[in-house]
Scaffold this motif. Structure first.
Motif, PDB file in Angstrom:
ATOM      1  N   VAL A  69      31.198  41.863  33.800  1.00 23.91           N
ATOM      2  CA  VAL A  69      31.855  40.824  33.003  1.00 23.91           C
ATOM      3  C   VAL A  69      32.672  39.853  33.838  1.00 23.91           C
ATOM      4  N   ILE A  70      33.490  40.364  34.737  1.00 28.56           N
ATOM      5  CA  ILE A  70      34.462  39.516  35.435  1.00 28.56           C
ATOM      6  C   ILE A  70      33.819  38.369  36.215  1.00 28.56           C
ATOM      7  N   PRO A  71      32.724  38.578  36.953  1.00 24.69           N
ATOM      8  CA  PRO A  71      32.143  37.454  37.700  1.00 24.69           C
ATOM      9  C   PRO A  71      31.679  36.290  36.823  1.00 24.69           C
ATOM     10  N   LYS A  72      31.464  36.552  35.534  1.00 25.72           N
ATOM     11  CA  LYS A  72      31.017  35.480  34.636  1.00 25.72           C
ATOM     12  C   LYS A  72      32.154  34.536  34.271  1.00 25.72           C
ATOM     13  N   PHE A  73      33.391  34.963  34.481  1.00 29.87           N
ATOM     14  CA  PHE A  73      34.537  34.091  34.247  1.00 29.87           C
ATOM     15  C   PHE A  73      34.793  33.279  35.513  1.00 29.87           C
ATOM     16  N   ARG A  74      34.247  32.074  35.562  1.00 29.04           N
ATOM     17  CA  ARG A  74      34.359  31.242  36.762  1.00 29.04           C
ATOM     18  C   ARG A  74      35.517  30.259  36.694  1.00 29.04           C
ATOM     19  N   LYS A  75      36.013  29.985  35.481  1.00 29.79           N
ATOM     20  CA  LYS A  75      37.056  28.969  35.315  1.00 29.79           C
ATOM     21  C   LYS A  75      38.394  29.548  34.844  1.00 29.79           C
ATOM     22  N   THR A  76      38.361  30.697  34.197  1.00 28.22           N
ATOM     23  CA  THR A  76      39.532  31.200  33.489  1.00 28.22           C
ATOM     24  C   THR A  76      40.127  32.418  34.189  1.00 28.22           C
ATOM     25  N   SER A  77      41.444  32.418  34.341  1.00 26.61           N
ATOM     26  CA  SER A  77      42.142  33.570  34.916  1.00 26.61           C
ATOM     27  C   SER A  77      42.102  34.744  33.941  1.00 26.61           C
ATOM     28  N   LEU A  78      41.975  35.934  34.492  1.00 22.80           N
ATOM     29  CA  LEU A  78      41.980  37.151  33.682  1.00 22.80           C
ATOM     30  C   LEU A  78      43.280  37.906  33.923  1.00 22.80           C
ATOM     31  N   ARG A  79      43.825  38.469  32.859  1.00 23.15           N
ATOM     32  CA  ARG A  79      45.056  39.238  32.999  1.00 23.15           C
ATOM     33  C   ARG A  79      44.933  40.580  32.292  1.00 23.15           C
ATOM     34  N   LEU A  80      45.487  41.606  32.924  1.00 26.63           N
ATOM     35  CA  LEU A  80      45.513  42.919  32.315  1.00 26.63           C
ATOM     36  C   LEU A  80      46.916  43.212  31.826  1.00 26.63           C
ATOM     37  N   ILE A  81      47.081  44.266  31.055  1.00 29.41           N
ATOM     38  CA  ILE A  81      48.397  44.720  30.640  1.00 29.41           C
ATOM     39  C   ILE A  81      48.606  46.116  31.201  1.00 29.41           C
ATOM     40  N   HIS A  82      49.734  46.285  31.897  1.00 29.95           N
ATOM     41  CA  HIS A  82      50.002  47.549  32.593  1.00 29.95           C
ATOM     42  C   HIS A  82      51.507  47.682  32.735  1.00 29.95           C
ATOM     43  N   GLY A  83      52.092  48.538  31.925  1.00 30.11           N
ATOM     44  CA  GLY A  83      53.539  48.647  31.881  1.00 30.11           C
ATOM     45  C   GLY A  83      54.115  49.666  32.835  1.00 30.11           C
ATOM     46  N   THR A  84      55.378  50.014  32.585  1.00 28.21           N
ATOM     47  CA  THR A  84      56.059  50.983  33.444  1.00 28.21           C
ATOM     48  C   THR A  84      55.667  52.406  33.097  1.00 28.21           C
ATOM     49  N   ARG A  85      55.167  52.588  31.889  1.00 29.20           N
ATOM     50  CA  ARG A  85      54.674  53.897  31.466  1.00 29.20           C
ATOM     51  C   ARG A  85      53.379  53.664  30.697  1.00 29.20           C
TER      52      ARG A  85
END
Length: 487
Positions: A69-85
């Motif tokens: 999936v990720i290589p198909k996003f050529r223009k848009t930044s991707l962000r994940l969610i990852h907290g302290t716990r």
């Protein structure tokens, strides 16, 4: 004309809120390029909670998902969610660092960092890890309602977040309890404290007010908003992109989004929902009780189930009232995972047992000890705290070691010759046996871009190796598939 910018949550919060992370890799692939063309500032994609879901239930390799999936996003930044716990366990810092590093290598560039208490000291170590991995850190300032959570309280937290030199801050309302009236006072206070740092609004439609809050925020100057694409919008999810954009234009704003390709995305995911019997988001009726107990909708259904198991399903309203009391005695924690579960579970036990705090969970004891945040232990009602800790189980928990595994320890425990860091993470969150079963399940299921169930069926049947022919017959339609040796 003032511009409004959009961040998409469909592939992460949208599907988590409505589909319980049941979106398969094959559902994503056909529409990635259309989403990339639409002009989103960023698209949410991924988080640690996704790993065990993919491995144990979907039998799909999440790392293969990212590679597809990720290589198909050529223009848009991707962000994940990852907290302290992560969820209901406390993990060693090395594990958090390893996850960030692997996701950065996969092509994600931003990370949203949450802490259940909005604790700057906990934000700080996660920000440091994110930067070390090459990710842009974004602080989630989690919104809640209580006597001490004033506009100035949140403004002060914004100033502390900015002091960590972060990329952005998100005013995050996971329970959908923000109101248009509160938005009018809170947003100006937050923006004034943020100076030139971009602040986004992330709210949910749990009480039916999500879109209205977005519009009030835009009018107050917060012009970066998080939305989802139907059918993964509304209900307990985020507001619909189409609805927010339409109303923003009616107010005279310039919406920097191309909706045309997203109409096809909505059509595709709607077909997937119908094919797999997954929910389609709708705006819920207004429910004032949500502001009193603040228990998330998904947890209410679980409480109802637990009460039914002991023949007390008529005690749900009493349990929700008790949850409001427990929350006050716990020092008004923000009702997000895992704190909302601690409050709700203890409330249910109090009602079922018939005596408050006669029985308590290990998590309630850990909460009183400050394991789940120093602020919780400090603000807890002293009489309740003493009753919780004055038992033998509390002494046992106090003697348990805190997880301190290093990266080498993790590789030694979960790795071995030829085992990648990606697989170490999968084994940590599940088990080696679960990972083996995932690999044995084969490639991810595919879905047609036009959402045609027949094409999806044919595609799946063509992968099967235990038969040489397939015959499909319907009214006015016949199809035969045969495997033949090449001449």
């Amino acid at each position: 004309m003032t511009e409004v910018h959009f961040v998409d949550t469909t592939l992460r919060d949208g599907q988590q809120s409505l589909w319980a992370y049941n979106m398969r890799t094959g559902m994503m692939i056909p529409v990635v390029e259309q989403m990339d063309e639409a002009g989103f500032e960023a698209i949410e994609f991924g988080g640690p909670v996704e790993l065990p879901k993919c491995v144990k239930e979907l039998r799909e390799n999440p790392w293969e998902r990212y590679r597809l999936v990720i290589p198909k996003f050529r223009k848009t930044s991707l962000r994940l969610i990852h907290g302290t716990r992560s969820g209901f366990a406390i993990y060693p810092a090395a594990l958090h660092q390893l996850y960030d590093t692997c996701m950065a290598k996969a092509g994600v560039t931003e990370v949203r960092i949450s802490d259940s208490w909005n604790d700057p000291s906990d934000w700080a170590w996660r920000v440091k890890q994110a930067k070390k991995a090459g990710l842009k850190p974004i602080i989630n300032l989690i919104y809640t309602v209580s006597p001490r959570h004033t506009d100035e309280h949140f403004a002060a937290k914004i100033r502390e977040a900015i002091g960590l030199d972060v990329y952005r801050v998100i005013l995050k309302d996971p329970g959908g309890i923000l109101t248009p009236e509160r938005t009018k006072t809170l947003v100006p206070a937050v923006l004034a404290a943020a100076n030139d740092t971009t602040v986004e609004l992330h709210t949910h439609c749990t009480t039916g007010l999500g879109t209205l809050c977005c519009l009030e925020a835009i009018k107050a100057g917060m012009t970066h908003v998080n939305t989802a694409i139907p059918p993964l919008a509304d209900a307990s999810s985020n507001p619909s992109l189409f609805n927010v954009a339409m109303n923003a234009r009616a107010l005279g704003y310039d919406t920097l989004i191309d909706e045309a390709p997203l109409r096809q995305v909505a059509k595709h995911f709607t077909a997937c929902a119908k094919e797999e019997n997954l929910p389609i988001g709708k705006t819920p009726e207004y429910d004032y009780a949500q502001y009193v107990h603040q228990i998330p909708g998904g947890m209410i259904s679980n409480l109802r189930h637990q009460l039914r198991l002991v023949g007390m399903d008529n005690k749900l309203d009493e349990t929700l009232e008790e949850a409001a009391q427990v929350r006050a005695e716990f020092g008004y924690p923000i009702m997000v995972t895992p704190l909302s579960q601690f409050v709700g579970s203890q409330a249910a036990i109090n009602v079922i047992v018939g005596e408050r705090y006669r029985q308590v969970t290990d998590q309630t004891i850990e909460y009183a000890m400050g394991i789940w945040g120093k602020e919780g232990a400090a603000l807890m009602d002293p009489n309740v705290k003493e009753r919780i800790l004055n038992r033998g189980r509390a002494k046992e928990i106090a003697e348990r070691p805190y997880p301190t595994d290093s990266l080498l320890d993790l590789r030694r425990k979960y790795g071995g010759e030829g085992v990648s860091d990606e697989e170490i993470l999968l084994r940590f969150f599940t088990s080696k046996e679960d990972v083996d079963r995932m690999h044995a399940a084969g490639p991810a299921r595919t879905y047609a871009a036009n959402g045609n169930p027949l094409l999806n069926l044919v595609a799946e049947l063509s992968k099967q190796t235990d038969r040489n022919s397939v015959f499909i017959q319907n009214r006015n339609f016949t199809l035969r598939l045969e495997k033949r040796r090449a001449e």
